[in-house]
Motif scaffolding. Structure first.
Motif, PDB file in Angstrom:
ATOM      1  N   TYR A  13       2.160  -3.162   0.302  1.00 53.32           N
ATOM      2  CA  TYR A  13       2.526  -3.652   1.630  1.00 53.32           C
ATOM      3  C   TYR A  13       3.072  -5.058   1.497  1.00 53.32           C
ATOM      4  CZ  TYR A  13      -1.408  -6.877   1.558  1.00 53.32           C
ATOM      5  OH  TYR A  13      -2.259  -7.912   1.229  1.00 53.32           O
TER       6      TYR A  13
ATOM      7  N   GLY B 143       4.666  -7.869  -4.152  1.00 50.53           N
ATOM      8  CA  GLY B 143       3.561  -7.649  -3.242  1.00 50.53           C
ATOM      9  C   GLY B 143       2.833  -8.923  -2.865  1.00 50.53           C
ATOM     10  N   GLU B 144       1.796  -8.752  -2.040  1.00 49.66           N
ATOM     11  CA  GLU B 144       1.137  -9.896  -1.429  1.00 49.66           C
ATOM     12  C   GLU B 144       0.307 -10.716  -2.402  1.00 49.66           C
ATOM     13  OE1 GLU B 144       1.201 -11.527   1.489  1.00 49.66           O
ATOM     14  OE2 GLU B 144       2.914 -10.288   1.962  1.00 49.66           O
TER      15      GLU B 144
ATOM     16  N   GLU C 147       7.491  12.275   6.312  1.00 47.68           N
ATOM     17  CA  GLU C 147       6.500  11.666   5.420  1.00 47.68           C
ATOM     18  C   GLU C 147       5.090  12.115   5.776  1.00 47.68           C
ATOM     19  OE1 GLU C 147       7.102   7.239   4.721  1.00 47.68           O
ATOM     20  OE2 GLU C 147       8.769   7.726   6.045  1.00 47.68           O
TER      21      GLU C 147
ATOM     22  N   ASP D  22       9.287  -8.192  -2.093  1.00 41.53           N
ATOM     23  CA  ASP D  22       9.180  -6.753  -2.026  1.00 41.53           C
ATOM     24  C   ASP D  22       8.795  -6.152  -3.379  1.00 41.53           C
ATOM     25  OD1 ASP D  22       9.514  -5.285   0.478  1.00 41.53           O
ATOM     26  OD2 ASP D  22      10.523  -3.847  -0.839  1.00 41.53           O
TER      27      ASP D  22
ATOM     28  N   THR E   4      11.305   0.111   0.387  1.00 47.39           N
ATOM     29  CA  THR E   4      10.674  -1.178   0.703  1.00 47.39           C
ATOM     30  C   THR E   4       9.181  -0.957   0.942  1.00 47.39           C
ATOM     31  OG1 THR E   4      11.084  -0.850   3.036  1.00 47.39           O
ATOM     32  CG2 THR E   4      12.721  -2.119   1.829  1.00 47.39           C
ATOM     33  N   ARG E   5       8.460  -2.052   0.928  1.00 43.67           N
ATOM     34  CA  ARG E   5       7.026  -1.947   1.202  1.00 43.67           C
ATOM     35  C   ARG E   5       6.780  -1.800   2.690  1.00 43.67           C
ATOM     36  NH1 ARG E   5       3.554  -4.303  -2.976  1.00 43.67           N
ATOM     37  NH2 ARG E   5       4.915  -4.531  -4.773  1.00 43.67           N
TER      38      ARG E   5
ATOM     39  N   ARG F  53       7.142   3.687   0.297  1.00 44.99           N
ATOM     40  CA  ARG F  53       7.989   2.901  -0.617  1.00 44.99           C
ATOM     41  C   ARG F  53       9.011   3.810  -1.303  1.00 44.99           C
ATOM     42  NH1 ARG F  53       7.395  -1.415  -4.980  1.00 44.99           N
ATOM     43  NH2 ARG F  53       9.408  -2.352  -4.564  1.00 44.99           N
TER      44      ARG F  53
END
Lengths: 405, 252
Positions: free
Chosen positions: B170, A56-57, A257, A53, B136-137, B131
């Motif tokens: 993400y 990231g990816e 949001e 988290d 969290t992502r 976020r």
């Protein structure tokens, strides 16, 4: 990965290399210990969620993740700063006590090529972290100086430091007149030069990027933004719109949001565009490249004719140069660049890298800086200043040997 | 999979379903008959007209893996499966021919009620805000980790330059099935999945982003770069390719 490379160069290390690495670790660790950094040893296997988290990816793609028989998702640590920060939080329960840690251990990152000696998929990292330092600029100077001292003691005489300071960029951004939301966008895009430039372009002509929003909804949102109705009424307008359109609400993202985003878009359309001179200034700063000793005068030249005052950030920069030289490392000639540091998501202020002529520029032997947001992100809410550095031990040894194993 | 000492071309084709039938029909049209040898359920077969070809009937996703390892010379499989397994596919395989069936688009889809999000750039902005609100992502449910990472990182198939519209805030959650249900179930905020008609997405309240088509995939005849090629197998490859209508025009 091709079958050829699966044949795995580099799976076995010679005993000479391991012994040399061990000697180097001893030298570096003793310098850190003498300076008062308490040694810690985070576990090699870490809960994956701690990293995923946060990082990231991009880093996820390079982390070895697996499940254990209990179904827990674990990983081979791709980094030692994060578990060390977690340790700090566990020990201090967020009360913000100053604490200094040193670590030394192996970390693991996937590499497509198996035969690049400067990018092994498992390598040792020696690092130091200073949480909640009483004087952050002093801690920055100390950590840079200790890192350079360790690298020299390990036998690398010629090394080059390059520096940056995201704090100056932030101060500049605060000084330029624009909605807070645009500042956040520019700050976010800083890491991607092309995206950053395009965002500047876009903010100079916000009307061109306006979108046809459903009319009654747009009016309600717009009114909410202007404060003529409350934000809650904007949310209600959104809810009504979704109902009229037959769009079902599901999942975790809230109407609140979405309304905030729409209010932001409405605000963008009505805001006076970004002054082209401001855009030019930000672009010029990001491209600025100068020796550290001339950085402040160059930035002052950029600011001439504007009413922007970022003196506190510039003074801090000067102080840091002085403090670093008091620590015995002269970085007045080190190249400073306005855009440097933007590639690292967690740094928030001073950043540095240490390069060796024996290795490519994209494989520094060490790096570090100020990262005030990390602890806050791990433990939502508690903001704690932090400064740290990590030496890529295998790279350092490679550099000491002139690039040959 | 090849028997030692015997030079022949190994061709892997889908073992079941629509993809198998379409493959058989395409070969038939070119005058080549695919047939199983031995038992009707067996995975080995032949092309009756070409003695030196051995056919392996395997699942479409396994075909991509066999091509990558060079264990078969040729395979018929979806471009999506090949690209998902091999991030730099051109280093490992050659796409010889698009076969005109097995069409499926790999797409980024978000809940339709996200009326503030219609592009990747909107998505990143929403993700940053997410976020901040949730700590969290945003989670992306998918079977396509590689394709997701590449597209979110700005890679665009068929375009020479990277897009500046990257999405970074993400994380991927692996989805093993019924990916399109993940957002409604609260398991993810959005998805990357294949769609052929879009009706499943719609039924699940999802919408494809304007720049959210990652790959327009279809079945391809694919050659492995790592298989043991010889004069004989080169010639057999050309014969199979000709029967299927010859190579794609280079620019398409």
């Amino acid at each position: 990965m091709s079958p050829q490379s699966q044949k795995d160069a580099g799976l076995v290390r010679s005993s000479r290399w391991i012994e040399a690495l061990g000697r180097q670790d001893t030298i570096v660790s003793s310098i850190f210990a003498r300076a008062g950094f308490e040694p810690v040893q985070p576990a090699v296997i870490q809960p994956a969620a701690l990293f995923l988290d946060l990082l990231g990816e991009d880093l996820r793609a390079r982390t070895y993740v697996f499940s254990d028989p209990d179904g827990r998702e674990l990983c081979l640590r791709p980094d030692l700063t994060i578990p060390t920060a977690q340790h700090y939080l566990d020990q201090n329960e967020g009360c913000g006590e100053p604490q200094r840690y040193a670590y030394n251990g192996v970390v693991f990152r996937y590499q497509r090529e198996d035969d690049n000696l400067a990018r092994p998929r498992e390598f040792r990292q020696s690092g130091i972290e200073h949480f909640a330092p009483p004087s952050p600029p002093k801690a920055e100077a100390e950590i840079l100086a200790l890192t350079v001292e360790s690298i020299r003691a390990a036998g690398l005489r010629a090394c080059n430091v390059r520096i940056g300071d995201i704090g100056i960029f932030d101060a500049l951004l605060e000084g330029v007149d624009m909605p807070a939301r645009w500042r956040e966008q520019l700050r976010h895009h800083l890491r991607h030069p092309a995206a950053f430039r395009r965002q500047l372009q876009k903010l100079m002509k916000p009307e061109e990027f306006g979108r046809a929003l459903a009319d009654p909804l747009f009016r309600a949102i717009e009114a909410a933004r202007r404060g003529t109705i409350r934000h809650g009424d904007g949310v209600a307008a959104l809810e009504k719109h979704l109902e009229d359109q037959g769009l079902a609400i599901a999942g975790t993202r809230t109407l609140d949001e979405i309304a905030l985003q729409l209010e932001g878009l409405a605000a963008d359309l009505r805001s006076p565009p970004l002054d082209p001179r401001s855009a030019l200034l930000l672009d010029a700063y990001v491209k600025l490249a100068t020796p550290a000793k001339d950085t402040v005068s160059n930035i002052q030249a950029l600011l001439k004719g504007t009413d922007i005052n970022i003196d506190p950030a510039l003074e801090q920069f000067e102080d840091r140069l002085k403090l670093t030289s008091q620590e015995g490392v002269d970085i007045s000639e080190a190249p400073f660049s306005g855009g440097f540091g933007r590639q690292f998501e967690y740094y928030t202020g001073f950043v540095f890298e240490i390069l060796s002529g024996a290795l490519a520029e994209d494989t520094p032997v060490a790096g570090g800086g100020r990262y005030d947001k990390l602890v806050e992100t791990i433990n939502s809410g508690v903001s704690i200043a932090a400064v740290g550095a990590a030496i890529h031990a295998d790279r350092l040894l490679l550099a000491v040997r002139g690039g040959r194993p | 999979m090849t028997e030692a000492g015997r030079d022949k071309l190994v061709l892997a084709v889908p073992s079941k379903g629509r993809l198998m039938e379409d493959t058989r029909a395409a070969f038939e049209k070119g005058g080549l008959s695919l047939a199983r040898t031995g038992s009707e359920r067996g995975y080995r077969g032949e092309i009756k007209e070409l003695a030196d070809v051995e056919v392996a009937f395997v699942s479409a996703s396994e075909i991509a893996d066999l091509l990558r390892k060079g264990e078969v010379h040729l395979g018929v499989t979806g471009e999506d499966l090949v690209r998902e397994l091999m991030p730099d596919a051109e280093l490992d395989v050659t796409f010889l021919k698009r076969l005109g069936f097995g069409h499926a688009n790999v797409v980024v889809a978000v809940p339709d009620f996200w009326i503030d999000v219609s592009t990747m750039s909107d998505l990143e902005e929403a993700a940053v805000l997410y976020r901040r609100h949730h700590g969290t992502r945003m989670r992306v449910a998918t079977k396509y980790r590689t394709l997701t990472r590449m597209h979110f990182g700005g890679h665009r198939y068929g375009e020479a330059t990277r897009s500046v519209d990257t999405v970074t805030m993400y994380r991927i959650v692996e989805s093993l099935g019924a990916t399109e249900g993940a957002p409604a179930a609260g398991l993810a905020e959005l998805i990357v999945d294949i769609t052929s008609t879009g009706t499943t997405l719609k039924a699940n309240g999802l919408r494809v982003l304007d720049d959210g088509v990652i790959l327009k995939s279809q079945a391809n005849l694919v050659a492995s770069r790592h298989a043991p090629w010889s004069d004989l197998t080169d010639k057999l490859r050309d014969t199979v390719l000709e029967a299927l209508g010859g190579p794609d025009p280079a620019s398409a």
